[in-house]
Design a protein around this motif. Sequence first.
Motif, PDB file in Angstrom:
ATOM      1  N   ALA A   1       0.815  -1.155  -0.051  1.00 19.33           N
ATOM      2  CA  ALA A   1      -0.071   0.055  -0.017  1.00 19.33           C
ATOM      3  C   ALA A   1       0.885   1.268  -0.282  1.00 19.33           C
ATOM      4  O   ALA A   1       0.550   2.050  -0.695  1.00 19.33           O
ATOM      5  CB  ALA A   1      -0.977  -0.026   1.112  1.00 19.33           C
ATOM      6  N   LEU A   2       2.036   1.127   0.685  1.00 21.02           N
ATOM      7  CA  LEU A   2       2.795   2.615   0.959  1.00 21.02           C
ATOM      8  C   LEU A   2       3.579   2.594  -0.411  1.00 21.02           C
ATOM      9  O   LEU A   2       3.818   3.845  -0.714  1.00 21.02           O
ATOM     10  CB  LEU A   2       3.531   2.507   1.921  1.00 21.02           C
ATOM     11  N   SER A   3       3.954   1.501  -1.139  1.00 25.79           N
ATOM     12  CA  SER A   3       4.618   1.702  -2.498  1.00 25.79           C
ATOM     13  C   SER A   3       3.714   2.482  -3.331  1.00 25.79           C
ATOM     14  O   SER A   3       4.031   3.329  -4.197  1.00 25.79           O
ATOM     15  CB  SER A   3       4.920   0.605  -3.099  1.00 25.79           C
ATOM     16  N   TRP A   4       2.282   1.865  -3.524  1.00 28.01           N
ATOM     17  CA  TRP A   4       1.300   2.752  -4.249  1.00 28.01           C
ATOM     18  C   TRP A   4       1.229   4.252  -3.890  1.00 28.01           C
ATOM     19  O   TRP A   4       1.039   4.915  -4.672  1.00 28.01           O
ATOM     20  CB  TRP A   4      -0.066   1.939  -4.000  1.00 28.01           C
ATOM     21  N   LEU A   5       1.179   4.498  -2.582  1.00 27.18           N
ATOM     22  CA  LEU A   5       1.033   5.881  -2.219  1.00 27.18           C
ATOM     23  C   LEU A   5       2.249   6.607  -2.678  1.00 27.18           C
ATOM     24  O   LEU A   5       1.984   7.720  -3.037  1.00 27.18           O
ATOM     25  CB  LEU A   5       0.801   5.903  -0.584  1.00 27.18           C
ATOM     26  N   ARG A   6       3.236   6.111  -2.442  1.00 33.01           N
ATOM     27  CA  ARG A   6       4.511   7.011  -2.803  1.00 33.01           C
ATOM     28  C   ARG A   6       4.443   7.173  -4.259  1.00 33.01           C
ATOM     29  O   ARG A   6       4.863   8.497  -4.757  1.00 33.01           O
ATOM     30  CB  ARG A   6       5.578   6.135  -2.499  1.00 33.01           C
ATOM     31  N   ASP A   7       4.134   6.113  -5.128  1.00 25.71           N
ATOM     32  CA  ASP A   7       4.119   6.395  -6.629  1.00 25.71           C
ATOM     33  C   ASP A   7       2.965   7.435  -6.949  1.00 25.71           C
ATOM     34  O   ASP A   7       2.992   8.228  -7.569  1.00 25.71           O
ATOM     35  CB  ASP A   7       3.806   5.072  -7.378  1.00 25.71           C
ATOM     36  N   PHE A   8       1.861   7.353  -6.212  1.00 26.25           N
ATOM     37  CA  PHE A   8       0.571   8.211  -6.498  1.00 26.25           C
ATOM     38  C   PHE A   8       0.883   9.719  -6.326  1.00 26.25           C
ATOM     39  O   PHE A   8       0.896  10.604  -6.918  1.00 26.25           O
ATOM     40  CB  PHE A   8      -0.586   7.625  -5.511  1.00 26.25           C
ATOM     41  N   GLU A   9       1.583   9.763  -5.267  1.00 25.35           N
ATOM     42  CA  GLU A   9       2.052  11.218  -4.659  1.00 25.35           C
ATOM     43  C   GLU A   9       3.176  11.592  -5.774  1.00 25.35           C
ATOM     44  O   GLU A   9       2.898  12.753  -6.108  1.00 25.35           O
ATOM     45  CB  GLU A   9       2.630  11.089  -3.336  1.00 25.35           C
TER      46      GLU A   9
ATOM     47  N   GLN B   1       0.933  -3.904  17.115  1.00 29.53           N
ATOM     48  CA  GLN B   1       1.928  -4.664  16.501  1.00 29.53           C
ATOM     49  C   GLN B   1       2.076  -4.395  15.050  1.00 29.53           C
ATOM     50  O   GLN B   1       3.192  -4.315  14.366  1.00 29.53           O
ATOM     51  CB  GLN B   1       1.156  -6.057  16.426  1.00 29.53           C
ATOM     52  N   PHE B   2       0.939  -3.698  14.268  1.00 26.32           N
ATOM     53  CA  PHE B   2       1.201  -3.243  13.104  1.00 26.32           C
ATOM     54  C   PHE B   2       2.045  -2.082  12.873  1.00 26.32           C
ATOM     55  O   PHE B   2       2.816  -1.980  12.160  1.00 26.32           O
ATOM     56  CB  PHE B   2      -0.354  -2.667  12.586  1.00 26.32           C
ATOM     57  N   VAL B   3       1.871  -1.144  13.953  1.00 23.29           N
ATOM     58  CA  VAL B   3       2.676   0.039  13.949  1.00 23.29           C
ATOM     59  C   VAL B   3       4.202  -0.393  14.207  1.00 23.29           C
ATOM     60  O   VAL B   3       5.191   0.044  13.303  1.00 23.29           O
ATOM     61  CB  VAL B   3       2.508   0.950  14.959  1.00 23.29           C
ATOM     62  N   HIS B   4       4.333  -1.315  15.035  1.00 19.68           N
ATOM     63  CA  HIS B   4       5.863  -1.777  14.930  1.00 19.68           C
ATOM     64  C   HIS B   4       6.497  -2.424  13.663  1.00 19.68           C
ATOM     65  O   HIS B   4       7.655  -2.279  13.436  1.00 19.68           O
ATOM     66  CB  HIS B   4       5.856  -2.983  16.303  1.00 19.68           C
ATOM     67  N   GLU B   5       5.407  -3.160  12.920  1.00 14.69           N
ATOM     68  CA  GLU B   5       5.922  -3.524  11.725  1.00 14.69           C
ATOM     69  C   GLU B   5       6.308  -2.483  10.812  1.00 14.69           C
ATOM     70  O   GLU B   5       7.043  -2.549   9.854  1.00 14.69           O
ATOM     71  CB  GLU B   5       4.687  -4.350  11.024  1.00 14.69           C
ATOM     72  N   VAL B   6       5.372  -1.279  10.817  1.00 15.63           N
ATOM     73  CA  VAL B   6       5.667  -0.041   9.915  1.00 15.63           C
ATOM     74  C   VAL B   6       6.957   0.256  10.174  1.00 15.63           C
ATOM     75  O   VAL B   6       7.892   0.524   9.584  1.00 15.63           O
ATOM     76  CB  VAL B   6       4.593   1.094  10.090  1.00 15.63           C
ATOM     77  N   GLN B   7       7.393   0.550  11.846  1.00 11.27           N
ATOM     78  CA  GLN B   7       8.370   0.669  12.004  1.00 11.27           C
ATOM     79  C   GLN B   7       9.991  -0.027  11.882  1.00 11.27           C
ATOM     80  O   GLN B   7      10.634   0.684  11.245  1.00 11.27           O
ATOM     81  CB  GLN B   7       8.714   0.898  13.662  1.00 11.27           C
ATOM     82  N   LYS B   8       9.664  -1.270  11.358  1.00 12.83           N
ATOM     83  CA  LYS B   8      10.688  -2.140  11.016  1.00 12.83           C
ATOM     84  C   LYS B   8      10.741  -2.061   9.376  1.00 12.83           C
ATOM     85  O   LYS B   8      11.893  -2.532   8.869  1.00 12.83           O
ATOM     86  CB  LYS B   8      10.421  -3.812  11.386  1.00 12.83           C
ATOM     87  N   SER B   9       9.651  -1.717   8.707  1.00 13.52           N
ATOM     88  CA  SER B   9       9.730  -1.762   7.384  1.00 13.52           C
ATOM     89  C   SER B   9      10.657  -0.504   6.640  1.00 13.52           C
ATOM     90  O   SER B   9      11.006   0.375   7.364  1.00 13.52           O
ATOM     91  CB  SER B   9       8.197  -1.677   6.741  1.00 13.52           C
ATOM     92  N   PRO B  10      10.840  -0.724   5.316  1.00 16.49           N
ATOM     93  CA  PRO B  10      11.623   0.336   4.643  1.00 16.49           C
ATOM     94  C   PRO B  10      11.024   1.718   4.519  1.00 16.49           C
ATOM     95  O   PRO B  10      11.665   2.703   4.407  1.00 16.49           O
ATOM     96  CB  PRO B  10      11.828  -0.296   3.159  1.00 16.49           C
ATOM     97  N   PHE B  11       9.602   1.586   4.914  1.00 16.35           N
ATOM     98  CA  PHE B  11       8.969   2.992   5.034  1.00 16.35           C
ATOM     99  C   PHE B  11       9.062   3.685   6.393  1.00 16.35           C
ATOM    100  O   PHE B  11       8.338   4.742   6.690  1.00 16.35           O
ATOM    101  CB  PHE B  11       7.595   2.642   4.731  1.00 16.35           C
ATOM    102  N   GLY B  12       9.555   2.968   7.213  1.00 13.48           N
ATOM    103  CA  GLY B  12       9.351   3.518   8.847  1.00 13.48           C
ATOM    104  C   GLY B  12       9.930   4.849   9.005  1.00 13.48           C
ATOM    105  O   GLY B  12       9.471   5.441   9.849  1.00 13.48           O
ATOM    106  N   LYS B  13      10.971   5.142   8.259  1.00 11.93           N
ATOM    107  CA  LYS B  13      11.690   6.521   8.749  1.00 11.93           C
ATOM    108  C   LYS B  13      10.708   7.817   8.248  1.00 11.93           C
ATOM    109  O   LYS B  13      10.686   8.558   8.681  1.00 11.93           O
ATOM    110  CB  LYS B  13      13.148   6.551   8.054  1.00 11.93           C
ATOM    111  N   ASP B  14      10.401   7.577   6.694  1.00 15.90           N
ATOM    112  CA  ASP B  14       9.514   8.627   6.051  1.00 15.90           C
ATOM    113  C   ASP B  14       8.536   8.588   5.935  1.00 15.90           C
ATOM    114  O   ASP B  14       7.567   9.284   4.944  1.00 15.90           O
ATOM    115  CB  ASP B  14      10.519   9.210   4.948  1.00 15.90           C
ATOM    116  N   THR B  15       7.346   7.914   6.763  1.00 12.46           N
ATOM    117  CA  THR B  15       5.865   7.686   6.508  1.00 12.46           C
ATOM    118  C   THR B  15       5.236   8.683   7.792  1.00 12.46           C
ATOM    119  O   THR B  15       5.770   8.632   8.817  1.00 12.46           O
ATOM    120  CB  THR B  15       5.448   6.411   6.704  1.00 12.46           C
ATOM    121  N   ARG B  16       4.420   9.628   7.393  1.00 13.02           N
ATOM    122  CA  ARG B  16       3.607  10.239   8.461  1.00 13.02           C
ATOM    123  C   ARG B  16       2.526   9.427   8.921  1.00 13.02           C
ATOM    124  O   ARG B  16       1.673   9.369   8.181  1.00 13.02           O
ATOM    125  CB  ARG B  16       3.173  11.560   7.995  1.00 13.02           C
TER     126      ARG B  16
END
Length: 814
Positions: free
Chosen positions: A46-54, A224-239
């Motif tokens: 989903a975040l890949s899609w959002l990044r491309d969309f933006e 648990q989901f938020v921790h997964e986001v923190q570990k993911s490649p998107f963890g640093k620059d997702t609001r």
Amino acid sequence: FPFPYRPYPIQERFMAALYAALQAGQVGIFESPTGTGKSLSLICGALSWLRDFEEKKKQEEARLLALEDKEEKQPLASDEPGQPDSKGASGEPDWITAFVQKKEEQDMVNKLKEEQIRRKKREERLEKIRHNVQLKYAAKRKRSEEDETKRLLQLSKEALSEGAGAEVLEQLDHNEEELILAEYESDEEKKVASGLEEDDDDDLEEEHVTKIYYCSRTHSQLSQFVHEVQKSPFGKDTRLVSLGSRQNLCVNEEVRRLGALQLINDRCTEMQKNKHEKKSGEETEGKKRRVSRAMCPFYSYEQMQFLRDEVLVEVKDIEQLVALGRETKACPYYGSRYAIPAAQLVVLPYQMLLHEATRSAAGIKLKDQVVIIDEAHNLIDTITCIHSAEVSGSQLCCAHSQLQQYMERYRKRLKAKNLMYIKQILYLLERFVAMLGGNVNQNPSCQAVSQSGTVLKSINDFLFQSQIDNINLFKVQRYCERSLISRKLFGFVERYGNPATTVRTNKENQRVAGLQNFLLTLQQGSEKEARTLQSPPVEPENEQLRAASPLMQIEGFLSALTNANEDGRVILNRQGTVGQSSLKFLLLNPAVHFAKVVKECRAVIIAGGTMQPVADFREQLLSCAGVDPARVVEFSCGHVIPPENILPIILCSGPSNQQLEFTYQTRDLPQMMDETGRILCNLCNVVPGGVVCFFPSYDYEKQVHAHWEKTGLLTRLAAKKKIFQEPKKANQVEQVLAECVSEPSWSDVLVPLLQRCSQSAGQMTGALLLSVVGGKMSEGINFSDDLGRCVIMVGMPYPNIKSPELQEKMTWLD
């Protein structure tokens, strides 16, 4: 797709299908078994899609702005001499068509420019916070200075008042002043609201960027989901912003202490109201000296703006958000809401998104956004549950008694409009009790019900038979919301003790009650029933709320009655006494409440471990909500575990050859419970590490546990494994395990505890957790490695086929 490690092939397929569904704006039903890394696939896809969309949006903006610059340099083509009035295809002269088109483009460009400026401002602000530690300290210092000023002010006020002797206000003291309902104006009379807040809100009204709303069922799943986001490649620059209930997010100890969610909500809104009244009240100071009232120190706009930016800079889960709120003296509940417009990913519980009133109160706008509903296998039940409501006879009588006494005490101070609505509510309560076969003026636990049993009625039939079809329930419901009457009533009861316990205990009534009790015991004969009669059963966990303000529960029932006639039923459940009987509203058509979500969103993804039978979702939710079947896509995949790594066993009989049959008729038999115990004992002897045992319901878990305690089987089990039992209420879990962690959520406490048990030396080989299907431990919590070496499922969690609700639902579906 960026991924923290090499994804399984099914994860790649999952992400590709998700990306395509979001791109095409479809409604997707995604099925990926537990343990296949579904959360990570959802995040990265989903975040890949959002990044491309933006990115595309930015390119499009740049193209339009570049075009505009070019055009500004060139003169308009239509300035050249040509045929004066050549007609276009639309029959308009060309220059008009060109002008209109030009204007539309110009508006678009202006809007883009504005958006760009806003975005730049926001990015600069967040960037500053990221790199500037001093900013944080400045804010902190300012806060401690403010605190000091407040303290000194308070001291000087106290000194003054002691010297002057406090003014005497009417015959009521100020605490009681708060209990009186303010003058009520309905919508028709009050078209123009005070201009003050409207202006404030305009500045706050921020553009909602395209975002993803991710919902799941429980607090621990979201963490648990938020921790997964923190570990993911998107963890640093997702609001990312996490939303939760006040119960999870409130940092004002005085409010938190109230415990029950409804009371916390009411106290909080009241404190804010006091703050707004103070603003508008300063102009009308002369009229009458208003009493100073409690305001929440954490509800400060400046602090919450600071909290909002902190939240957007770095991904935080609920616990981190609360800690930050305490540190910055800002309200996390409202601060996190301010962060919604600029956030890219909003993480929230089901109820907040699926319940329209809650949704709009939280400032969630679904227009053209993406919604992902995880753990959605029970989505239909959840929607049904959120919009159903139940009230008992004792609650109805108690509310009537409290409201009656409230009205009698303040009759002289209440305005006509208030009296009219209070009388309408009293009449409604009286009619509801009459429908249960009782009289509202007598003790509900002493009135026997003439014909017990369950009756189902359509909403209209219920309204006609209870003779309340002439009352406008929409207006009554709005009155309850606006006047905060249940809150005032709660304050009244808090002050004067609970009049409910003394429902009309004049001497006459006491004599009658004694006689009625005696007749009841005769009528029902059996000793067991006589025992339960002496003390009408009240569920202890709700006792505090029920005793406090039954009107709160009843408001929920009233608003349920405003549903369309064909979408729900009213269940009259008459049992034993009027107090034990209840009225319940059952929602049959969940699609009405889901339709708005699907209509407004750009795309909706419903994901879960098992989504079978998918036809249920297609028919009951989507086609009823008017979704075009062509818009629905399905994705399903198998598991990643090789078959030789898992051993599924079905047991039909136990060690003593007792056939196992866990139907409603036979599961309570002692031999059935004994045999289950023997199997469990044998398994615990051979299985190293942790064992999780699931029962079909809380009641059955309790019953089996009690039986094993009696027969001494628990002691035998306890020699091998440390036993944990899942209680029904989440807060009891926290009481049991509070000594281990300061502010536990289920998973945070249990997992380390179970780990400790699995490592402990000696006879103990791990822990045994007795749990319930559909309970708090049944989904979204990882029992990895030694925590869950064996999972046992006792019987199947079939619904009770004899339940009138299920039968009605089946009829409705047919």
